[in-house]
Design a protein around this motif. Structure first.
Motif, PDB file in Angstrom:
ATOM      1  N   THR A   1       0.834  -1.087  -0.005  1.00 54.54           N
ATOM      2  CA  THR A   1       0.124  -0.140   0.199  1.00 54.54           C
ATOM      3  C   THR A   1       0.897   1.215   0.021  1.00 54.54           C
ATOM      4  O   THR A   1       2.126   1.257   0.529  1.00 54.54           O
ATOM      5  CB  THR A   1      -1.055   0.086   1.299  1.00 54.54           C
ATOM      6  N   VAL A   2       0.269   2.422  -0.684  1.00 50.75           N
ATOM      7  CA  VAL A   2       0.828   3.662  -0.487  1.00 50.75           C
ATOM      8  C   VAL A   2      -0.418   4.653  -0.420  1.00 50.75           C
ATOM      9  O   VAL A   2      -1.326   4.590  -1.180  1.00 50.75           O
ATOM     10  CB  VAL A   2       1.667   4.153  -1.859  1.00 50.75           C
ATOM     11  N   PRO A   3      -0.517   5.349   0.878  1.00 48.07           N
ATOM     12  CA  PRO A   3       0.340   5.407   1.945  1.00 48.07           C
ATOM     13  C   PRO A   3       0.124   4.092   2.812  1.00 48.07           C
ATOM     14  O   PRO A   3      -0.399   3.219   2.361  1.00 48.07           O
ATOM     15  CB  PRO A   3       0.075   6.367   2.543  1.00 48.07           C
ATOM     16  N   SER A   4       0.633   4.145   4.065  1.00 47.82           N
ATOM     17  CA  SER A   4       0.367   3.073   4.971  1.00 47.82           C
ATOM     18  C   SER A   4      -1.207   2.901   5.285  1.00 47.82           C
ATOM     19  O   SER A   4      -2.050   3.771   5.224  1.00 47.82           O
ATOM     20  CB  SER A   4       1.052   3.258   6.213  1.00 47.82           C
ATOM     21  N   LEU A   5      -1.567   1.606   5.656  1.00 48.38           N
ATOM     22  CA  LEU A   5      -2.745   1.304   6.236  1.00 48.38           C
ATOM     23  C   LEU A   5      -3.213   2.216   7.247  1.00 48.38           C
ATOM     24  O   LEU A   5      -4.492   2.816   7.204  1.00 48.38           O
ATOM     25  CB  LEU A   5      -2.981  -0.033   6.473  1.00 48.38           C
ATOM     26  N   GLU A   6      -2.528   2.464   8.153  1.00 42.15           N
ATOM     27  CA  GLU A   6      -2.706   3.331   9.434  1.00 42.15           C
ATOM     28  C   GLU A   6      -3.312   4.853   8.761  1.00 42.15           C
ATOM     29  O   GLU A   6      -4.232   5.326   9.271  1.00 42.15           O
ATOM     30  CB  GLU A   6      -1.574   3.393  10.188  1.00 42.15           C
ATOM     31  N   GLU A   7      -2.561   5.275   7.795  1.00 42.35           N
ATOM     32  CA  GLU A   7      -2.560   6.644   7.436  1.00 42.35           C
ATOM     33  C   GLU A   7      -4.067   6.714   6.530  1.00 42.35           C
ATOM     34  O   GLU A   7      -4.888   7.594   6.453  1.00 42.35           O
ATOM     35  CB  GLU A   7      -1.518   7.062   6.378  1.00 42.35           C
ATOM     36  N   SER A   8      -4.344   5.482   5.629  1.00 43.37           N
ATOM     37  CA  SER A   8      -5.292   5.414   4.880  1.00 43.37           C
ATOM     38  C   SER A   8      -6.853   5.448   5.530  1.00 43.37           C
ATOM     39  O   SER A   8      -7.754   5.950   5.223  1.00 43.37           O
ATOM     40  CB  SER A   8      -5.395   4.372   3.782  1.00 43.37           C
ATOM     41  N   LEU A   9      -6.708   4.723   6.819  1.00 42.06           N
ATOM     42  CA  LEU A   9      -7.898   4.414   7.519  1.00 42.06           C
ATOM     43  C   LEU A   9      -8.109   5.257   8.839  1.00 42.06           C
ATOM     44  O   LEU A   9      -9.046   5.420   9.336  1.00 42.06           O
ATOM     45  CB  LEU A   9      -7.587   2.868   8.107  1.00 42.06           C
ATOM     46  N   SER A  10      -7.010   6.096   8.991  1.00 41.31           N
ATOM     47  CA  SER A  10      -7.075   7.293  10.204  1.00 41.31           C
ATOM     48  C   SER A  10      -8.028   8.164  10.053  1.00 41.31           C
ATOM     49  O   SER A  10      -8.703   8.507  11.047  1.00 41.31           O
ATOM     50  CB  SER A  10      -5.754   8.025  10.120  1.00 41.31           C
ATOM     51  N   LYS A  11      -8.602   8.538   8.979  1.00 44.40           N
ATOM     52  CA  LYS A  11      -9.773   9.694   8.708  1.00 44.40           C
ATOM     53  C   LYS A  11     -11.088   8.851   8.325  1.00 44.40           C
ATOM     54  O   LYS A  11     -12.034   9.617   8.075  1.00 44.40           O
ATOM     55  CB  LYS A  11      -9.370  10.563   7.559  1.00 44.40           C
ATOM     56  N   LEU A  12     -11.177   7.649   8.534  1.00 45.66           N
ATOM     57  CA  LEU A  12     -12.386   6.732   8.149  1.00 45.66           C
ATOM     58  C   LEU A  12     -12.949   6.261   9.204  1.00 45.66           C
ATOM     59  O   LEU A  12     -12.279   5.766  10.279  1.00 45.66           O
ATOM     60  CB  LEU A  12     -12.155   5.957   6.844  1.00 45.66           C
ATOM     61  N   GLN A  13     -14.248   5.882   9.232  1.00 43.43           N
ATOM     62  CA  GLN A  13     -14.753   5.061  10.246  1.00 43.43           C
ATOM     63  C   GLN A  13     -15.317   3.660   9.723  1.00 43.43           C
ATOM     64  O   GLN A  13     -16.029   3.669   8.876  1.00 43.43           O
ATOM     65  CB  GLN A  13     -16.395   5.783  10.646  1.00 43.43           C
ATOM     66  N   THR A  14     -14.523   2.842  10.029  1.00 39.56           N
ATOM     67  CA  THR A  14     -14.479   1.651   9.402  1.00 39.56           C
ATOM     68  C   THR A  14     -14.573   0.421  10.886  1.00 39.56           C
ATOM     69  O   THR A  14     -14.181   0.777  11.893  1.00 39.56           O
ATOM     70  CB  THR A  14     -13.525   1.266   8.509  1.00 39.56           C
ATOM     71  N   ASP A  15     -14.712  -0.660  10.227  1.00 33.03           N
ATOM     72  CA  ASP A  15     -14.610  -1.659  11.289  1.00 33.03           C
ATOM     73  C   ASP A  15     -13.529  -2.621  11.216  1.00 33.03           C
ATOM     74  O   ASP A  15     -13.257  -3.912  11.587  1.00 33.03           O
ATOM     75  CB  ASP A  15     -15.999  -2.801  11.169  1.00 33.03           C
ATOM     76  N   VAL A  16     -12.573  -2.073  10.126  1.00 30.28           N
ATOM     77  CA  VAL A  16     -11.341  -2.895   9.992  1.00 30.28           C
ATOM     78  C   VAL A  16     -10.418  -2.817  11.032  1.00 30.28           C
ATOM     79  O   VAL A  16      -9.980  -1.819  11.711  1.00 30.28           O
ATOM     80  CB  VAL A  16     -10.294  -2.267   8.704  1.00 30.28           C
ATOM     81  N   GLN A  17     -10.057  -4.059  11.678  1.00 30.00           N
ATOM     82  CA  GLN A  17      -9.270  -4.267  12.829  1.00 30.00           C
ATOM     83  C   GLN A  17      -7.787  -4.872  12.185  1.00 30.00           C
ATOM     84  O   GLN A  17      -7.590  -6.083  11.957  1.00 30.00           O
ATOM     85  CB  GLN A  17      -9.630  -5.409  13.740  1.00 30.00           C
ATOM     86  N   LEU A  18      -6.972  -3.913  12.116  1.00 32.13           N
ATOM     87  CA  LEU A  18      -5.388  -4.201  11.407  1.00 32.13           C
ATOM     88  C   LEU A  18      -4.990  -5.250  12.222  1.00 32.13           C
ATOM     89  O   LEU A  18      -4.366  -6.084  11.587  1.00 32.13           O
ATOM     90  CB  LEU A  18      -4.819  -2.959  11.290  1.00 32.13           C
ATOM     91  N   SER A  19      -4.734  -5.266  13.658  1.00 29.97           N
ATOM     92  CA  SER A  19      -3.824  -6.059  14.408  1.00 29.97           C
ATOM     93  C   SER A  19      -4.361  -7.802  13.928  1.00 29.97           C
ATOM     94  O   SER A  19      -3.552  -8.601  14.232  1.00 29.97           O
ATOM     95  CB  SER A  19      -3.985  -5.913  15.694  1.00 29.97           C
ATOM     96  N   GLN A  20      -5.565  -7.854  13.562  1.00 30.32           N
ATOM     97  CA  GLN A  20      -6.227  -9.301  13.431  1.00 30.32           C
ATOM     98  C   GLN A  20      -6.216  -9.578  12.062  1.00 30.32           C
ATOM     99  O   GLN A  20      -6.513 -10.583  11.510  1.00 30.32           O
ATOM    100  CB  GLN A  20      -7.757  -9.124  13.836  1.00 30.32           C
ATOM    101  N   TRP A  21      -5.637  -8.518  11.239  1.00 28.94           N
ATOM    102  CA  TRP A  21      -5.882  -8.791   9.570  1.00 28.94           C
ATOM    103  C   TRP A  21      -4.336  -8.938   9.248  1.00 28.94           C
ATOM    104  O   TRP A  21      -4.122  -9.650   8.270  1.00 28.94           O
ATOM    105  CB  TRP A  21      -6.411  -7.663   9.080  1.00 28.94           C
TER     106      TRP A  21
END
Length: 352
Positions: free
Chosen positions: A302-322
């Protein structure tokens, strides 16, 4: 690296074609009395006329440097760091093919490399607080940008007060990887892809697909692109360069392609949603990706990081489990004019 003959009909320019670089100015070498310094340094070939092995070549180079007059040594070292005279030894046929593709695509597109059908992306660029233009990094390396600026077709700056001399640098944005980034991706980030399936989400001009064909042994390279105009351009290049045996482009929303994501060994996502979807659509798309990119051990770039891409969004994505991020060594890319800051935007994750 892909072996075997090049695609039919590919014209190869001279081997000293310049390697692609970042956006910074590059050195041009230096000369004295009309002749490059390299012409003043002569190293005798090994006996018998054969090529030297690595250690012998290294000793010969060091001997040449040590044999240089002290007054000339600083300029010699400067030339060695900045010259393009070594490009013929590092530019591969695959690099040349990609440059030919970029030239073909430039001839099919306006300078900004965007279609009027990209309504959302065009609007977001215009809404940016500071002046911004889209400069596609695959199409326009530093030399091409310089040429366009000299011709008055592009500018690196804008006037902060109309009619004055007060100028500021324009912000460039690209929705494609540069040649530097593509080589780093396939030669240093990803493992051997023999027999693997690569999916590029938002394939746009096809740069990731074409580079994957040339720089890797991936068995299948799939591009998913929502814009029909870009799909047509990709198909033109696939046909012209005989890539049809391994590259397929799907004109679709990625959220309609669960089976393709589920079988992928590598998924590439470069600035894929932010400029093309509103926040609610972005959140929906990321949740779909997280639900379907689940093959254990598969890789996500990914570009940018997943953390940056998801930081401004409201999602149910749990990065630590994925996913688990894989740390990259950005120092392994040894070609000159490396834009490390750009490379550090590339992130690699392993699916848990």
């Amino acid at each position: 690296m892909r072996e075997g003959p090049l695609p039919v009909g590919v014209a190869l320019p001279r081997a000293h074609a310049r390697a692609a670089a970042g956006w910074g100015r590059r050195g041009r070498g230096f000369s004295r009395g009309g002749a490059h310094v390299r012409e003043a340094v002569r190293v005798a070939p090994p006996r018998g006329g054969g090529a030297m092995e690595l250690e012998a070549a290294r000793r010969a180079v060091l001997a040449a440097v040590r044999g240089t007059r002290a007054a000339d040594l600083p300029r010699l070292l400067h030339w060695m760091r900045n010259t393009h005279d070594f490009d013929e030894f590092v530019v591969s046929n695959s690099d040349v093919v990609l440059r030919n593709i970029a030239e073909d695509l430039r001839n099919c597109l306006p300078v900004e490399a965007m279609f009027t059908s990209e309504h959302q992306a065009v609007q977001k660029i215009h809404q940016h607080p500071l002046p911004m233009i889209h400069v596609d990094a695959f199409l326009y390396d530093d030399d091409v940008v310089d040429s366009l600026c000299e011709e008055g077709k592009m500018s690196r700056s804008y006037c902060t007060e109309c009619g004055s001399y007060k100028t500021a640098s324009l912000e460039f944005i690209s929705h494609s990887f540069s040649l530097m980034e593509l080589k780093f991706l396939y030669q240093h980030v990803l493992p051997d892809l023999t027999g693997k399936v690569v999916v590029d989400v938002g394939s746009r001009l096809g740069a990731v697909l074409f580079a994957g064909y040339l720089y890797s042994s991936a068995s299948q390279l799939h591009g998913v692109e929502m814009n029909a105009d870009f799909c047509q351009l990709q198909e033109m290049m696939i046909t012209k360069y005989k890539f049809i045996d391994r590259i397929k482009v799907v004109h679709a929303d990625i959220c309609t392609q669960p089976s393709l994501l589920q079988k992928a060994d590598v998924v590439v996502m470069n600035n894929v949603f932010e400029y093309f979807l509103d926040r609610q659509e972005q959140a929906r798309a990321w949740e779909f990706i997280a639900c379907n990119v689940r093959k254990r051990g598969s890789l996500l770039v990914t570009v940018p990081s997943l953390e940056e891409s998801l930081s401004k969004l409201q999602t149910d994505v749990q990065l630590s489990q994925w996913v688990e991020e894989v740390q990259l060594n950005y120092d392994v890319y040894m070609e000159k004019d490396v834009d490390r800051e750009t490379l550090e935007q590339i992130h690699l994750y392993k699916i848990l």
